[in-house]
Design a protein around this motif. Structure first.
Motif, PDB file in Angstrom:
ATOM      1  N   GLY A  38     -14.085 -12.879  26.411  1.00 20.97           N
ATOM      2  CA  GLY A  38     -13.772 -14.294  26.526  1.00 20.97           C
ATOM      3  C   GLY A  38     -13.956 -14.835  27.923  1.00 20.97           C
ATOM      4  N   THR A  39     -13.682 -14.017  28.942  1.00 18.32           N
ATOM      5  CA  THR A  39     -13.882 -14.467  30.321  1.00 18.32           C
ATOM      6  C   THR A  39     -15.353 -14.764  30.584  1.00 18.32           C
ATOM      7  OG1 THR A  39     -11.976 -13.200  31.092  1.00 18.32           O
ATOM      8  CG2 THR A  39     -13.601 -13.834  32.744  1.00 18.32           C
ATOM      9  N   GLU A  42     -16.235 -18.065  29.029  1.00 16.09           N
ATOM     10  CA  GLU A  42     -15.741 -19.204  29.806  1.00 16.09           C
ATOM     11  C   GLU A  42     -16.559 -19.418  31.074  1.00 16.09           C
ATOM     12  OE1 GLU A  42     -11.578 -18.880  30.559  1.00 16.09           O
ATOM     13  OE2 GLU A  42     -11.022 -19.380  28.509  1.00 16.09           O
ATOM     14  N   THR A 230      -3.193 -14.064  22.460  1.00 12.99           N
ATOM     15  CA  THR A 230      -3.978 -15.200  21.977  1.00 12.99           C
ATOM     16  C   THR A 230      -4.346 -16.108  23.148  1.00 12.99           C
ATOM     17  OG1 THR A 230      -2.193 -16.813  21.640  1.00 12.99           O
ATOM     18  CG2 THR A 230      -2.513 -15.143  19.921  1.00 12.99           C
ATOM     19  N   ASN A 231      -5.132 -17.141  22.838  1.00 17.98           N
ATOM     20  CA  ASN A 231      -5.426 -18.171  23.843  1.00 17.98           C
ATOM     21  C   ASN A 231      -4.832 -19.511  23.430  1.00 17.98           C
ATOM     22  OD1 ASN A 231      -7.080 -18.913  21.735  1.00 17.98           O
ATOM     23  ND2 ASN A 231      -8.999 -18.779  22.878  1.00 17.98           N
ATOM     24  N   SER A 232      -3.787 -19.456  22.615  1.00 19.96           N
ATOM     25  CA  SER A 232      -3.141 -20.679  22.144  1.00 19.96           C
ATOM     26  C   SER A 232      -1.973 -21.051  23.047  1.00 19.96           C
ATOM     27  CB  SER A 232      -2.631 -20.488  20.717  1.00 19.96           C
ATOM     28  OG  SER A 232      -1.786 -21.566  20.346  1.00 19.96           O
ATOM     29  N   TRP A 251       2.987 -11.294  27.863  1.00 19.67           N
ATOM     30  CA  TRP A 251       1.930 -12.300  27.785  1.00 19.67           C
ATOM     31  C   TRP A 251       0.665 -11.749  28.443  1.00 19.67           C
ATOM     32  CZ3 TRP A 251       6.075 -15.847  30.181  1.00 19.67           C
ATOM     33  CH2 TRP A 251       6.890 -16.387  29.172  1.00 19.67           C
ATOM     34  N   GLY A 253      -2.527 -13.064  26.872  1.00 21.29           N
ATOM     35  CA  GLY A 253      -3.478 -14.122  26.563  1.00 21.29           C
ATOM     36  C   GLY A 253      -3.368 -15.273  27.550  1.00 21.29           C
ATOM     37  N   LEU A 254      -4.469 -15.990  27.730  1.00 18.29           N
ATOM     38  CA  LEU A 254      -4.490 -17.170  28.597  1.00 18.29           C
ATOM     39  C   LEU A 254      -5.052 -18.348  27.809  1.00 18.29           C
ATOM     40  CD1 LEU A 254      -5.828 -15.871  32.041  1.00 18.29           C
ATOM     41  CD2 LEU A 254      -3.549 -16.761  31.551  1.00 18.29           C
ATOM     42  N   SER A 255      -4.313 -19.430  27.798  1.00 18.97           N
ATOM     43  CA  SER A 255      -4.788 -20.623  27.106  1.00 18.97           C
ATOM     44  C   SER A 255      -5.551 -21.523  28.077  1.00 18.97           C
ATOM     45  CB  SER A 255      -3.604 -21.392  26.505  1.00 18.97           C
ATOM     46  OG  SER A 255      -2.710 -21.803  27.519  1.00 18.97           O
ATOM     47  N   GLY A 256      -6.366 -22.400  27.518  1.00 17.02           N
ATOM     48  CA  GLY A 256      -7.136 -23.311  28.347  1.00 17.02           C
ATOM     49  C   GLY A 256      -6.312 -24.444  28.924  1.00 17.02           C
ATOM     50  N   SER A 259       0.798 -23.666  28.882  1.00 16.54           N
ATOM     51  CA  SER A 259       1.680 -23.309  27.769  1.00 16.54           C
ATOM     52  C   SER A 259       3.063 -23.899  28.013  1.00 16.54           C
ATOM     53  CB  SER A 259       1.796 -21.790  27.655  1.00 16.54           C
ATOM     54  OG  SER A 259       0.529 -21.198  27.514  1.00 16.54           O
TER      55      SER A 259
END
Length: 334
Positions: A38-39, A42, A230-232, A251, A253-256, A259
């Motif tokens: 995912g990185t 992005e 998740t990324n939520s 934690w 995951g990283l969200s855009g 949070s």
């Protein structure tokens, strides 16, 4: 040599670039496999925060999940490295500061990230120059495919460890992507009762995780630990709501977008929250788990394609004939 170069948001191409030369303390690795995560996506799309903060800039050569064989050594490097299959840490630090000396090099102020921040070209290329200080030898039972999954496995390993559970206790993992599924595999190998929550559950169930739920079907059980992979932006708060009082939320995951977590709930439930950045402290344990066969990540790999197809993969294309797994690997020699 050939290397994938990100030239701007949504733009990538394979270019001929100068082959790396090993500096003092470095080796040259012929890259056999590199993962797309995912990185990397992005960085390709331009959404990665480092591009906005100036830590990363185009043109950029990505790739931080990799394995390969050492083919040359630089000054001061033991030549016994030659011919060994290896992988390496993404976080390359100064090695001298207070944090590095305390074993926290992954948060060093001068830390660089291979294939992510400026200055360290990544592994989506035919060859890679890499410092031996951060190199890990792979045993014969760890092939090129499995070796390229050590880095994401290290993140998952750290996440499961941070949950601080004993065998038989119940772990809920939010997210069924590569990190979530690797965390589930590692947790199962440690004797935990593993549950997964996600949207796409077929792969999880194929891997033997029958306790896989959606938000609507999640049972009202006592969750001894919760990992958010998740990324939520909604999931970190949900993790705090679900976890048992006095236990841990992890934690990774990283969200855009930011949070929302109600700190009152953290305090009133006496919950310990742990953030995980990087695989560093989990790499050695992951190599051992893969080598022993207690964790087999190969079913996560949907396809392996050549370097010329890497840009399409970053753009979201699914290779023809790809399996159901979440991970696409690149063979830069193709």
């Amino acid at each position: 040599m050939r290397a994938l170069v990100l030239t701007g948001p949504g733009e990538a191409e394979v270019q001929e670039v100068p082959a790396p030369v090993a500096a003092a303390g470095q080796v040259i690795v012929d890259v056999e496999r590199a993962g797309v995560c995912g990185t990397d996506v992005e960085l390709f799309t331009g959404e990665m925060s480092y591009l906005h903060s100036g830590v990363s800039s185009y043109p950029l050569r990505p790739g931080h999940e990799w394995s390969g064989t050492v083919t040359a050594t630089g000054p001061g490097v033991d030549e016994s490295w030659l011919g060994k299959r290896v992988t390496g840490d993404t976080m390359i630090a100064c090695g001298h500061c207070r944090r590095c000396r305390a074993g926290r090099h992954h948060v060093c102020d001068k830390m660089r990230e291979l294939g992510i921040r400026d200055g360290l070209p990544g592994a989506l290329a035919e060859q890679l120059a890499f410092p031996t200080t951060y190199l890990y030898e792979l045993p014969p039972t760890v092939d090129a495919t499995v070796g390229a999954l050590v880095e994401p496995g290290g993140n998952a390993q750290r996440s499961v460890t941070a949950a601080a559970l004993d065998p038989g206790e119940r772990l809920l993992i939010l997210g069924t992507g590569t990190i979530g599924l690797l965390a589930a595999m590692i947790a199962r190998s440690r004797g935990l009762e593993v549950h997964l929550l996600g949207h796409h559950l077929d792969v999880a169930r194929h891997l033997g995780f029958d306790r896989a739920w959606t938000r609507d079907t999640l049972p009202g059980l006592a969750w001894d630990g919760v990992i958010d992979a998740t990324n939520s932006p909604d999931m970190p708060g949900l993790a705090v709501q679900l976890v048992e009082p006095g236990r841990r939320v992890v934690w990774i995951g990283l969200s855009g977008t930011p949070s929302t977590v109600d700190s009152r709930e953290v305090v009133l439930k006496d919950v310990t929250t742990v953030g995980i950045l990087g695989a560093s402290a989990g790499l050695a344990d992951t190599v051992r788990a893969y080598a022993s066969g207690s964790v087999d990540p190969r079913p996560l790999v949907a396809a392996t394609v050549g370097l010329e197809q890497a840009a399409d993969v970053l753009a979201g294309a699914r290779p023809a004939g790809a399996g159901p797994g979440p991970k696409i690997l690149i063979d830069p020699r193709r």
